[in-house]
Design a protein around this motif. Structure first.
Motif, PDB file in Angstrom:
ATOM      1  N   GLY A 193      19.495 113.755  69.876  1.00  0.00           N
ATOM      2  CA  GLY A 193      20.890 113.617  70.280  1.00  0.00           C
ATOM      3  C   GLY A 193      21.191 112.214  70.765  1.00  0.00           C
ATOM      4  N   GLY A 194      20.275 111.658  71.556  1.00  0.00           N
ATOM      5  CA  GLY A 194      20.445 110.292  72.030  1.00  0.00           C
ATOM      6  C   GLY A 194      20.429 109.291  70.894  1.00  0.00           C
ATOM      7  N   LEU A 195      19.536 109.523  69.903  1.00  0.00           N
ATOM      8  CA  LEU A 195      19.430 108.623  68.749  1.00  0.00           C
ATOM      9  C   LEU A 195      20.719 108.608  67.940  1.00  0.00           C
ATOM     10  N   LEU A 196      21.221 109.781  67.567  1.00  0.00           N
ATOM     11  CA  LEU A 196      22.379 109.866  66.692  1.00  0.00           C
ATOM     12  C   LEU A 196      23.651 109.349  67.382  1.00  0.00           C
ATOM     13  N   CYS A 197      23.907 109.810  68.586  1.00  0.00           N
ATOM     14  CA  CYS A 197      25.125 109.399  69.287  1.00  0.00           C
ATOM     15  C   CYS A 197      25.033 107.947  69.754  1.00  0.00           C
ATOM     16  N   GLY A 198      23.838 107.535  70.203  1.00  0.00           N
ATOM     17  CA  GLY A 198      23.657 106.143  70.613  1.00  0.00           C
ATOM     18  C   GLY A 198      23.846 105.189  69.446  1.00  0.00           C
ATOM     19  N   ALA A 199      23.295 105.547  68.286  1.00  0.00           N
ATOM     20  CA  ALA A 199      23.438 104.705  67.087  1.00  0.00           C
ATOM     21  C   ALA A 199      24.905 104.605  66.672  1.00  0.00           C
ATOM     22  N   ALA A 200      25.636 105.728  66.744  1.00  0.00           N
ATOM     23  CA  ALA A 200      27.053 105.712  66.385  1.00  0.00           C
ATOM     24  C   ALA A 200      27.835 104.785  67.312  1.00  0.00           C
ATOM     25  N   GLY A 201      27.537 104.847  68.611  1.00  0.00           N
ATOM     26  CA  GLY A 201      28.212 103.971  69.559  1.00  0.00           C
ATOM     27  C   GLY A 201      27.910 102.506  69.318  1.00  0.00           C
ATOM     28  N   VAL A 202      26.656 102.203  69.028  1.00  0.00           N
ATOM     29  CA  VAL A 202      26.239 100.822  68.778  1.00  0.00           C
ATOM     30  C   VAL A 202      26.908 100.268  67.520  1.00  0.00           C
ATOM     31  N   LEU A 203      26.928 101.058  66.433  1.00  0.00           N
ATOM     32  CA  LEU A 203      27.536 100.598  65.181  1.00  0.00           C
ATOM     33  C   LEU A 203      29.037 100.362  65.357  1.00  0.00           C
ATOM     34  N   TRP A 204      29.681 101.253  66.101  1.00  0.00           N
ATOM     35  CA  TRP A 204      31.111 101.076  66.351  1.00  0.00           C
ATOM     36  C   TRP A 204      31.379  99.777  67.107  1.00  0.00           C
ATOM     37  N   TYR A 205      30.588  99.518  68.146  1.00  0.00           N
ATOM     38  CA  TYR A 205      30.825  98.329  68.964  1.00  0.00           C
ATOM     39  C   TYR A 205      30.470  97.052  68.196  1.00  0.00           C
ATOM     40  N   ALA A 206      29.349  97.060  67.487  1.00  0.00           N
ATOM     41  CA  ALA A 206      28.927  95.874  66.738  1.00  0.00           C
ATOM     42  C   ALA A 206      29.937  95.521  65.651  1.00  0.00           C
ATOM     43  N   ASN A 207      30.532  96.528  65.043  1.00  0.00           N
ATOM     44  CA  ASN A 207      31.511  96.286  63.986  1.00  0.00           C
ATOM     45  C   ASN A 207      32.729  95.529  64.516  1.00  0.00           C
ATOM     46  N   LYS A 208      33.040  95.712  65.798  1.00  0.00           N
ATOM     47  CA  LYS A 208      34.168  94.994  66.405  1.00  0.00           C
ATOM     48  C   LYS A 208      33.937  93.492  66.386  1.00  0.00           C
ATOM     49  N   TYR A 209      32.669  93.091  66.344  1.00  0.00           N
ATOM     50  CA  TYR A 209      32.336  91.664  66.358  1.00  0.00           C
ATOM     51  C   TYR A 209      31.810  91.183  65.009  1.00  0.00           C
ATOM     52  N   GLY A 210      32.149  91.910  63.976  1.00  0.00           N
ATOM     53  CA  GLY A 210      31.839  91.465  62.620  1.00  0.00           C
ATOM     54  C   GLY A 210      30.398  91.604  62.193  1.00  0.00           C
ATOM     55  N   VAL A 211      29.592  92.355  62.930  1.00  0.00           N
ATOM     56  CA  VAL A 211      28.189  92.558  62.551  1.00  0.00           C
ATOM     57  C   VAL A 211      28.126  93.763  61.612  1.00  0.00           C
ATOM     58  N   LYS A 212      27.657  93.546  60.393  1.00  0.00           N
ATOM     59  CA  LYS A 212      27.611  94.616  59.404  1.00  0.00           C
ATOM     60  C   LYS A 212      26.652  95.718  59.839  1.00  0.00           C
ATOM     61  N   TRP A 213      27.013  96.935  59.496  1.00  0.00           N
ATOM     62  CA  TRP A 213      26.259  98.083  59.987  1.00  0.00           C
ATOM     63  C   TRP A 213      24.818  98.082  59.502  1.00  0.00           C
ATOM     64  N   LYS A 214      24.566  97.602  58.272  1.00  0.00           N
ATOM     65  CA  LYS A 214      23.183  97.572  57.779  1.00  0.00           C
ATOM     66  C   LYS A 214      22.350  96.570  58.572  1.00  0.00           C
ATOM     67  N   THR A 215      22.929  95.438  58.889  1.00  0.00           N
ATOM     68  CA  THR A 215      22.223  94.428  59.686  1.00  0.00           C
ATOM     69  C   THR A 215      21.915  94.964  61.072  1.00  0.00           C
ATOM     70  N   MET A 216      22.884  95.686  61.654  1.00  0.00           N
ATOM     71  CA  MET A 216      22.691  96.228  62.996  1.00  0.00           C
ATOM     72  C   MET A 216      21.619  97.314  63.000  1.00  0.00           C
ATOM     73  N   LEU A 217      21.607  98.145  61.976  1.00  0.00           N
ATOM     74  CA  LEU A 217      20.591  99.192  61.885  1.00  0.00           C
ATOM     75  C   LEU A 217      19.193  98.588  61.778  1.00  0.00           C
ATOM     76  N   ASP A 218      19.046  97.572  60.947  1.00  0.00           N
ATOM     77  CA  ASP A 218      17.728  96.944  60.784  1.00  0.00           C
ATOM     78  C   ASP A 218      17.257  96.295  62.079  1.00  0.00           C
ATOM     79  N   ALA A 219      18.201  95.704  62.832  1.00  0.00           N
ATOM     80  CA  ALA A 219      17.827  95.081  64.107  1.00  0.00           C
ATOM     81  C   ALA A 219      17.436  96.136  65.129  1.00  0.00           C
ATOM     82  N   GLY A 220      18.047  97.318  65.018  1.00  0.00           N
ATOM     83  CA  GLY A 220      17.811  98.357  66.013  1.00  0.00           C
ATOM     84  C   GLY A 220      16.628  99.260  65.750  1.00  0.00           C
ATOM     85  N   GLY A 221      16.200  99.404  64.490  1.00  0.00           N
ATOM     86  CA  GLY A 221      15.120 100.333  64.158  1.00  0.00           C
ATOM     87  C   GLY A 221      13.838 100.119  64.955  1.00  0.00           C
ATOM     88  N   PRO A 222      13.216  98.939  64.862  1.00  0.00           N
ATOM     89  CA  PRO A 222      11.983  98.712  65.634  1.00  0.00           C
ATOM     90  C   PRO A 222      12.201  98.852  67.136  1.00  0.00           C
TER      91      PRO A 222
END
Length: 370
Positions: A193-222
């Motif tokens: 639950g933390g993974l799915l909802c946390g990831a959704a929140g992060v992608l939403w916020y990063a997108n506000k600053y022009g960071v593409k979702w694939k780039t953000m996911l790759d940075a966040g995985g490790p």
């Protein structure tokens, strides 16, 4: 086991610091996980800035909202005075259970008002020193500069998701007593639950600053895998009940090098005060080990793939890790007539999505590559 940081410092170093009684061991490791995740992701985002994947841009200087500045300062000051100053002044009375005090309505109105006035005055002098606002002025914004706020967003959405999924796993208990959602806000947290909802929140916020979702996911995985390992350290060292089923099997000879507590453990002095009749599998220890190994693998290969693929590999590893440990985990009877637990179903879905994602992202990348 160490229910609080005070217990750990006293046992390991022989030093009594009563103020540490307020810091729950599980909460300490959760906070550490967020800090480490923020640091690791900042390193990766700066690397992507250096290689041109992420670019800086000009952002307009926003006019300060004076009303909100003062309201937030007054609120913070009041909370500090109402709760923390009162706790310091009455610590000898409250030291046995400071957490209960923090979640109660008890406090000092007088100190709350005094600190609210003090924080408002401090904000006034701080704003007075700032240069006057100039319409149209801009500054250079680098993507890594969003990490402080991004970490806060991840903490809020991740905590909410972890809490929600836990109570969905134990839906019968929630129906019987809906107030369990609020009675103990720091217990009952589910990783998925933390993974799915946390990831959704992060992608939403990063997108506000022009960071593409694939780039953000790759940075966040490790970083998320490392955070998971640190979080599981909190589970183990606090004895939060997230251990395995009973293990009465003798330790095999070929594992003679393994400490006995890593084979079967009774979690003495755990945070819930539970006395186990028999030792159990110390599943958090196994998950800590797997998480750190997986993080090392992901970190070493993070520069080798098309955008999005690294996160898919993380998804596969995370699914395998959780599926592998589920057979010796304590699980509620969630789905009558279904052979798999909720975590196993989600784990299999993660592995499948990860595999399909690798093919999808590679195909997209090849179609865009001359």
């Amino acid at each position: 086991m160490y229910p609080t940081l005070y217990d750990a410092v006293l046992d390991i170093f022989g030093i009594s610091i009563p103020a540490f009684k307020i810091v729950m061991m599980f909460g300490f490791f959760v906070a550490l996980a967020f800090l480490v995740t923020s640091w690791v992701m900042t390193l990766e985002i700066k690397r992507k800035e250096a290689d041109g994947t992420l670019k800086a841009f000009q952002k307009p200087v926003e006019k300060p909202n004076l009303l909100w500045e003062y309201i937030s300062s007054v609120l913070v000051g009041f909370i500090f005075g109402f709760k923390l100053v009162y706790l310091v002044l009455h610590f000898s009375e409250l030291s046995e259970n400071p957490q209960a005090f923090l979640l109660s309505t008890e406090g000092s109105i007088l100190w709350g008002i005094l600190l609210a006035i003090g924080f408002a005055a401090l904000k006034y002098f701080q704003l007075k020193k700032e240069p006057p606002f100039v319409e149209g002025r801009t500054y250079t914004f680098y993507p890594h500069m969003m990490m402080v706020n991004l970490t806060l967003v991840a903490a809020i959405t991740g905590f909410a998701g972890a809490k929600l999924f836990h109570h969905l796993e134990h839906f019968g208990d929630l129906v019987k007593d809906p107030l369990v959602l609020f009675r103990d806000p720091c217990s009952g947290l589910t990783f998925f639950g933390g993974l799915l909802c946390g990831a959704a929140g992060v992608l939403w916020y990063a997108n506000k600053y022009g960071v593409k979702w694939k780039t953000m996911l790759d940075a966040g995985g490790p970083a998320m895998m490392l955070a998971y390992g640190i979080g599981r350290m909190g589970c183990h060292f606090s004895g939060d009940g997230d251990w395995g089923i009973e293990n009465l099997a003798p330790k095999p000879g070929w594992l003679s090098w393994l400490p006995d507590w890593a084979w079967a453990y009774d979690y003495p002095n755990n945070v819930h005060g539970i006395i186990l009749d028999n030792p159990v599998w110390p599943t958090p220890v196994y998950e800590i080990t797997m998480a750190f190994i997986i993080f090392a693998i992901l970190w070493s290969i993070r520069k080798k793939f098309a955008p999005g693929v690294l996160f898919c590999i993380y998804f596969i590893f995370a699914g395998i890790e959780r599926f592998a440990i589920e057979s010796i985990c304590v699980n509620p009877d969630q789905f009558k007539g279904v052979a798999f637990t909720q975590a196993e179903i989600i784990s299999m879905a993660m592995m499948l999505i990860g595999i399909l994602g690798i093919f999808y992202f590679n195909k997209i990348h090849k179609s865009k590559t001359p």
